[in-house]
Design a protein around this motif. Sequence first.
Motif, PDB file in Angstrom:
ATOM      1  N   GLU A 331      -3.718   3.471   5.026  1.00 21.79           N
ATOM      2  CA  GLU A 331      -3.431   2.926   3.516  1.00 21.79           C
ATOM      3  C   GLU A 331      -3.027   4.032   2.886  1.00 21.79           C
ATOM      4  OE1 GLU A 331      -8.017   3.500   2.101  1.00 21.79           O
ATOM      5  OE2 GLU A 331      -7.054   1.665   2.124  1.00 21.79           O
ATOM      6  N   THR A 332      -2.375   3.550   1.781  1.00 23.76           N
ATOM      7  CA  THR A 332      -1.169   5.020   0.762  1.00 23.76           C
ATOM      8  C   THR A 332      -2.170   4.592  -0.222  1.00 23.76           C
ATOM      9  OG1 THR A 332       1.136   3.985   1.771  1.00 23.76           O
ATOM     10  CG2 THR A 332       0.838   4.783  -0.859  1.00 23.76           C
ATOM     11  N   THR A 334      -2.819   6.300  -3.942  1.00 31.00           N
ATOM     12  CA  THR A 334      -2.547   7.444  -5.446  1.00 31.00           C
ATOM     13  C   THR A 334      -3.632   7.870  -6.268  1.00 31.00           C
ATOM     14  OG1 THR A 334      -2.101   5.365  -6.978  1.00 31.00           O
ATOM     15  CG2 THR A 334      -0.285   5.337  -5.204  1.00 31.00           C
ATOM     16  N   THR A 386       1.019  10.113  -4.126  1.00 31.09           N
ATOM     17  CA  THR A 386       0.417   8.984  -3.383  1.00 31.09           C
ATOM     18  C   THR A 386       1.205  10.072  -2.026  1.00 31.09           C
ATOM     19  OG1 THR A 386       3.200   8.411  -2.764  1.00 31.09           O
ATOM     20  CG2 THR A 386       1.854   7.638  -4.864  1.00 31.09           C
ATOM     21  N   LYS A 387       0.245   9.407  -1.046  1.00 28.65           N
ATOM     22  CA  LYS A 387      -0.238  10.572  -0.162  1.00 28.65           C
ATOM     23  C   LYS A 387      -0.945   8.873   0.631  1.00 28.65           C
ATOM     24  CE  LYS A 387      -4.998  12.551  -0.019  1.00 28.65           C
ATOM     25  NZ  LYS A 387      -5.378  13.332   0.363  1.00 28.65           N
ATOM     26  N   LYS A 388      -1.128   8.858   2.494  1.00 26.83           N
ATOM     27  CA  LYS A 388      -1.331   8.286   3.458  1.00 26.83           C
ATOM     28  C   LYS A 388      -2.309   8.541   4.078  1.00 26.83           C
ATOM     29  CE  LYS A 388       2.471   4.989   5.235  1.00 26.83           C
ATOM     30  NZ  LYS A 388       2.983   3.802   7.017  1.00 26.83           N
TER      31      LYS A 388
END
Length: 523
Positions: A331-332, A334, A386-388
């Motif tokens: 999931e992404t 923030t 943001t990152k996965k």
Amino acid sequence: MRSLNFAVWTLVILFCLAQYSLDHPTMELSQIKYSYSRDCLLKINEEVKQNRNLYYLPNDLFKSICSMGLSQVKPTRRGKKEKKFPPCFSQSKTGLSMFVLNCQSAKTKSTKGIITDLIAEHKIDIFALTETWFLDTESDDFYVNSLTPAGYDIFNVPRGDGDPHGGIAIVYNKNLAIVSKSNNRDSNIKSFESCEIVFSLGTKCFTLVVIYRPPPSSINQLNIGMFFAEFSQVMQDYTIAKGELVFVGDLNLHLDIADDPNTIKFNDLTNSLGFKQFVDQPTHRDGHILDVLISRTMDNLVNNVRVLDMISDHHLYGCNLNILKPPPISETITYRNYRSIDMDAYKEDIAASELETAPLDNTYDLVDKYNNVLSELLDKHAPIKTKKVVLRLRQPWFSDSLHRAKRNRRKAERKWIACRSPEDFLKFKKARNSYNAELYHSKCSFLNDKIIDCGNDFKSMFRTINDILQKKKPTKLPDHDSVTELADRFATYFTTKIQEIRDNLNCDNGETSVTVSSSISCS
């Protein structure tokens, strides 16, 4: 495409070799292919090409003809290009991992975290459980939910009323697409209980059937003849089923005794229908094979079968399936890195902002300015990133002492399996119980500290407790015929509500009265 008449070519080559050997008796056979006239054979080649009944030449014979320079067919890459196999792991130990356990009451093993520990340790994708002893009551819902760690789901089939045994379940990774679920509760089968899940994995369809046969007794009034009659009918029905198939579970048959009549009958049944039983090591404390892992012989689905730790009076056993694992769930998210903020620089920017240089008297404008200025400064000093994130099964309560206790348990188990002495079994049982108790206390201590850290934040505390108790608040929506119709009703409701608030604002005497009518009820 190179295709020649095999019989004609064979006769021609033999005739040429015989003729040339008569003319040159001292010539070695290896030199014949370089000395014979090509023109003569090329004339025969033209006649052969007129023949429509052609056959493919073997690769070695074709190479010999090519070495003579007689073939007019252009060479291809046959035999040089690597074959492309379907996406499976025919001989690899990787792939979808599936394990089975007769847990003899999953309640105690769920609260102590034993099932979750096994899933995390062996990276299990599908976990079939027999003898869960769950009842179809609300009080058992907590124990059922405790079997499913983050990223997993469960298909639970509780035992029947008054049945001292039974209950089966399948814990599976949510990445696996489910086509259907079913059980035999409503069927005429009485001698065993079963459930099935049909998984869809890429281009493959895979059916898992979990079976538990309770031992016959005067209470259940079951017998072995009834079991074989019903089990053979079920096996015959699955013989023509589409996709690949695996049967697992506990049949309570001593399949390690080759001359036992029940074992002979079972082996004859499975072999006649094209199935194979893959478990060949003892799965019970008494040294018998009671559990099965059955699949079609032609499917080539099961590999790396192994029997591992003894968790109850049964061993944990499992295998790898020749099916690619689905990618992990990600999931992404923030976030802001608030710790990276330089507080001195942040204070200087606030002092130099319009909040200090151009103050406002109007409350609404001042609130907007606070919002805008502070948001801009926050974006400057701690911008949104943001990152996965891959969702993985974690056990934050697992400590170094637990690792040592697990090693001691396995050491004692290996010694007992090698000797099978009562003294070694008691030592193994003591080591196993010690590890389970330490795992339980470590998990309790971690969860207790997590609740204490909430302090006076009761909202966070209740959220944490609900997570621990696996309580999921269901979403209640009004009765509706379609999603579109429900969305239109919500839009109309809130539009009317805002309009009524505006119409009822009475600012003449500095008082505000609001009357709102509701047209939507959630039941």
